[in-house]
Design a protein around this motif. Structure first.
Motif: not given
Ligand SMILES: Nc1ncnc2c1ncn2[C@@H]1O[C@H](COP(=O)(O)OP(=O)(O)OP(=O)(O)O)[C@@H](O)[C@H]1O
Length: 879
Positions: A609-613, A772-779
């Motif tokens: 699923a797309f990771v919402a940010n 690397v494992i992409f988490l797609h989380e913007v912080r």
């Protein structure tokens, strides 16, 4: 045989051709459009059809090719798509008429239409869900204006447009054809090439603004244009050029142009061509609608709705009242799902009234266009009653335009059959019972046919030839046909007194009789008379519709408006989108934002699923910039674009793919990606990047929203870094806008300490066993590194290259740490260009000898065993 004289037909051809030297001439000859000379050579190549020769001209054979009239539309489309213009010369009289003037006289022919990309009206030549705009730009004493029309819908718009704004406006409209004065140096060629639009130079006289005013007044039959607003000289000139061109191409039959609508300057969010391309708003980078934002959000049920949606997304509003009005109507239909579904169901049965109306106006319509108006208007009535009780300003206003056409509906209801044929000349579209005269004539015609059937039975009995048939063709008319075996019997007494021989073919013999010819004349007359009556009715119905063109146009616009609102509501409900809050602040606060197109693509692929940010550019009335660092492939570009698209959707009047969105009005939207090639325009990669960046830095105001993706990457590292650095400072200090800035120059993260409006953000990844494992989380915060090498490994770069890259990276990084000494050592050490670098060689596998040696304990060996071992080892070595 060669003949230097010019035949009368060729003389006529050359005379017509001389007036249309810049077009391919379709010269009608019976059932074909023929092309000659260079036209034939070009068209046969473009259409991939046979090139032949016919007769001689000045001693040379004349090249010729042709297309059947029935298949002409397809060929026309191919030619137009390939950049040709086509003049269509029809036969203006019956060949029999011409013969009366003498045996050598030629059928009168004339051009009835010049087909160009911007003046198409046929359904088969148009995309139903897209506009087909023709634009004209004019400049009068430094004042510029752009006018555009879609003749397939009759829309005409105009706006003041300075030279500098021309390219972005054209990028918004994506016209098929652009008119410019042959006396001006309009800078449209390069933007036209980008858009795939044809540029047509027209004579300066077409742009004369005084003449234009006269032409426009005549068009709408008014004494002055004041009723439609006050227009500047340049605006009049641009509109006048459009009308003049339509007059030329449609040969005097002007399309049904609605009175002009002036688009206010500053009414729409400014989006330039590069940004449009980059955000893939209405077409994807690969070309075409698939993969664009438009395709992803389009849930409209009608062609008119789809065209309005395209206009909305191409020009999001800057007017808070307009935006909230549109969002209210989406809200209203979202809340009432029952009504929405009924409405969408009803809309699905609405035909394209705009285009039908336009074809009727140009006298290119048929009975199906009459039916489209009838069905559209009655559906509109039904829809008006559906939305009657709705409490929403826009929806109520749209509903109001749907009614009031009862007279025309009832006229069409009574006169037209349910499912009429395409062409009026086929007849059979007027209902029985509408016109007693027509009914009577049809009866005569049909009875005649019944009499023929009876006659056939009688003749079969009389001659004893059971297979005798009465048939019809265009040459003989009705005739009696028997097989050749019965020829002798039929042609001898007594039958030959009654049956008059007409024709013998290989297997058949054909006859007629006196009663049959009489009957034929009666049938023919009745049939022709019926067709004549139907044609008259067609013209009357057409006139009735055209005189109601205004209200019909309003109804079509109202339906499109309802369609877009219902489609946005359906989208919001299906995808869980929310209503954005758009106000006069400078906020940009998105919670749980998603990229609609990437999310859809992931769903289709069945991927994770797309990771919402979230995105929070919080500073009030001050610049607010996020500097986004993070590994390759982490989702930086996606994040940048999703926020730009959320702003664009919100101001288009749509709900947005986010849990919550608060957006202070965005006036301009800019999106740039570092180093994208533009070889077509002959600019180097880096040059394009800099030209585009310059446009932003020179234009963005404090309400702009800017996304910059890896600006500076197209040049040497330090040059790139310096440019990116200075660009960010300029955005912060001078433009003072909201921006998202993605970069791999980690050095820039220190700017966050220096500039109060800049914050660092990063897209997180996890490192696991060197991958690397992409988490797609913007912080919030800065990335520690780019993981470029790991990503390269994922991409399948050969192992030695990856290993070598790690060494170089390590050397460069530690080189940076101790003042560049290590870097110099690395360069001195070279072997950057050695093919197989001896880099961290994998520990070699143990040989059999080593293994054997390891297995013995010398202290336990007898002298004899030791000697044997030496022999054994020597032997193993030899092997
Ligand atoms: N929020 C997300 N949720 C799920 N998948 C995502 C998300 N963002 C991006 N992706 C996936 O990751 C891919 C790469 O994203 P994107 O191109 O935005 O990375 P990037 O950081 O800009 O990379 P680069 O620095 O190499 O240009 C996308 O094609 C998409 O499939």
């Amino acid at each position: 045989m060669t003949d230097d004289s010019v035949t009368p037909m060729m003389a006529q051809y050359l005379e017509i051709k001389a007036q249309y030297s810049d077009a391919i001439l379709f010269y009608r000859m019976g059932d074909f459009y023929e092309m000659f000379f260079d036209d034939a050579v070009a068209a046969s190549e473009a259409l991939d059809i046979a090139l032949t020769k016919r007769g001689f001209h000045l001693g040379e054979p004349i090249p010729m090719c042709g297309v059947p009239v029935v298949a002409a539309e397809g060929h026309l489309l191919s030619l137009i798509r390939k950049g040709f213009r086509v003049a269509i010369a029809e036969q203006m009289e019956d060949p029999a008429e011409a013969k009366k003037r003498g045996s050598k006289s030629v059928v009168r022919r004339d051009v009835v239409r010049l087909v160009t990309p911007g003046t198409l009206t046929e359904d088969s030549l148009l995309e139903a869900r897209r506009h087909n705009f023709l634009c004209a730009w004019a400049e009068v004493r430094d004042e510029g204006a752009l006018a555009w029309t879609d003749i397939s819908t009759g829309e005409l718009r105009v706006m003041p447009c300075a030279r500098a704004r021309l390219a972005p406006e054209l990028a918004r409209l994506m016209p098929r054809e652009i008119l410019v004065s042959d006396a001006s140096d309009t800078p449209v060629t390069s933007v036209a090439t980008d858009l795939g639009a044809a540029v047509t130079e027209v004579a300066r006289a077409s742009y004369d603004s005084a003449g234009a005013e006269r032409r426009l007044c005549a068009l709408w039959q008014v004494a002055t244009l004041d009723a439609f607003g006050t227009y500047g000289r340049a605006e009049l000139s641009a509109m006048g050029a459009l009308v003049d061109y339509l007059d030329l191409t449609q040969r005097g039959k002007l399309p049904l142009l609605r009175p002009p609508v002036r688009e206010a300057l500053g009414g729409a969010m400014l989006i330039d061509a590069a940004t449009r391309r980059n955000l893939e708003i209405t077409s994807a980078l690969a070309g075409g609608r698939a993969g664009s934002l438009l395709e992803t959000v389009d849930r409209t049920a009608t062609a008119g709705g789809a065209r309005l949606l395209e206009r909305r997304l191409s020009a999001p509003s800057r007017d808070l009242n307009v935006i909230s009005g549109r969002l209210d109507s989406v809200d209203c239909l979202l809340a009432q799902s029952g009504l929405r579904n009924q409405l969408r169901e009803a809309l699905r049965r609405v035909p394209d009234m705009d285009r039908a109306l336009s074809r009727l106006a140009l006298d290119r319509g048929g009975p199906r266009d009459l039916a489209a108006i009838r069905n559209g208007l009655s559906q509109a009535q039904l829809i008006a009653s559906l939305v009657a009780g709705v409490d929403d300003g826009l929806l109520t206003q749209a509903a109001k335009s749907l009614t009031g056409n009862e007279d025309i509906i009832s006229l069409l209801d009574q006169s037209l059959v349910e499912d009429p044929p395409l062409l009026a000349r086929d007849g059979g579209f007027i209902s029985a019972g509408f016109d007693p005269d027509l009914d009577e004539t049809r009866k005569l015609r049909d009875e005649g046919r019944a009499v023929i059937a009876g006659m056939q039975a009688d003749y079969a009995a009389e001659t004893g030839v059971q297979s005798l048939k009465i048939k019809h063709n265009n040459v003989l008319g009705y005739f009696i046909e028997v097989t050749a075996t019965h020829a002798e019997k039929m042609m001898s007494a007594p039958l030959n007194e009654k049956f008059i021989h007409r024709q013998t073919t290989a297997n058949q013999v054909r006859f007629t009789t006196l009663p049959l010819s009489e009957l034929e004349t009666r049938i023919l007359n009745a049939g022709n008379h019926a067709l004549e009556l139907e044609k008259n009715h067609f013209n009357r119905l057409r006139t009735a519709i055209l005189s109601a063109a205004g209200p019909i146009g309003f109804a079509a616009a109202g339906l499109a408006e309802l369609d877009v609102a219902a489609a946005f509501a359906d989208l919001a409900s299906g995808e869980g989108w929310t209503r954005p809050r758009v106000d006069a602040s400078h906020a940009f606060l998105i919670e749980g934002g998603r990229h609609p197109v990437v999310e859809r693509a992931l769903q289709r692929q069945g991927a994770a699923a797309f990771v919402a940010n979230d995105c929070a550019l919080t500073a009030r009335d001050a610049p607010a910039i996020w500097l986004l660092t993070g590994p390759n492939m982490a989702g930086k570009s996606t994040f940048l674009r999703q926020n730009a698209l959320i702003a664009l959707l919100a101001q288009s009047g749509s709900f947005v793919p986010a849990a919550k969105a608060h957006i202070g009005l965005v006036s301009q939207l800019f999106s740039r990606v570092g180093a994208s090639d533009d070889l077509a325009r002959g600019r180097s990669t880096f040059m394009v990047e800099m030209v585009e960046t310059a446009a932003i830095l020179n234009q963005a105001d404090d309400r702009a929203f800017v996304i910059l993706d890896e600006i500076g990457r197209g040049t040497a590292t330090y040059d790139g870094l310096s440019i990116a650095w200075a660009t960010l400072e300029h955005l912060h200090d001078a433009n003072r806008c909201r921006a998202l800035f993605a970069t791999h120059y980690h050095e820039m993260t220190s700017l966050a300490q220096k500039l109060p409006g800049v914050e660092n953000a990063t897209v997180s990844v996890k490192e696991w066993k060197g991958d690397v494992i992409f988490l797609h989380e913007v912080r919030r915060g800065a990335a520690d590194r780019s993981y470029g090498v790991q990503v390269a490994k994922l991409a399948g770069l050969p192992e030695p290259v990856i290993e070598r890259a790690k060494v170089v990276l390590e050397a460069l990084e530690s080189g940076d740490r101790d003042g560049g000494n290590r870097r110099r050592t690395l360069v001195d050490d070279l072997p950057l260009f050695r093919i197989a670098p001896p880099v961290s060689p994998a520990p070699p596998k143990e040989s059999a000898l080593e293994e054997r040696l390891k297995s013995v304990n010398p202290d336990e060996l007898t002298p004899m065993a030791a000697l044997n071992l030496v022999y054994e080892l020597k032997k193993a070595l030899a092997e």
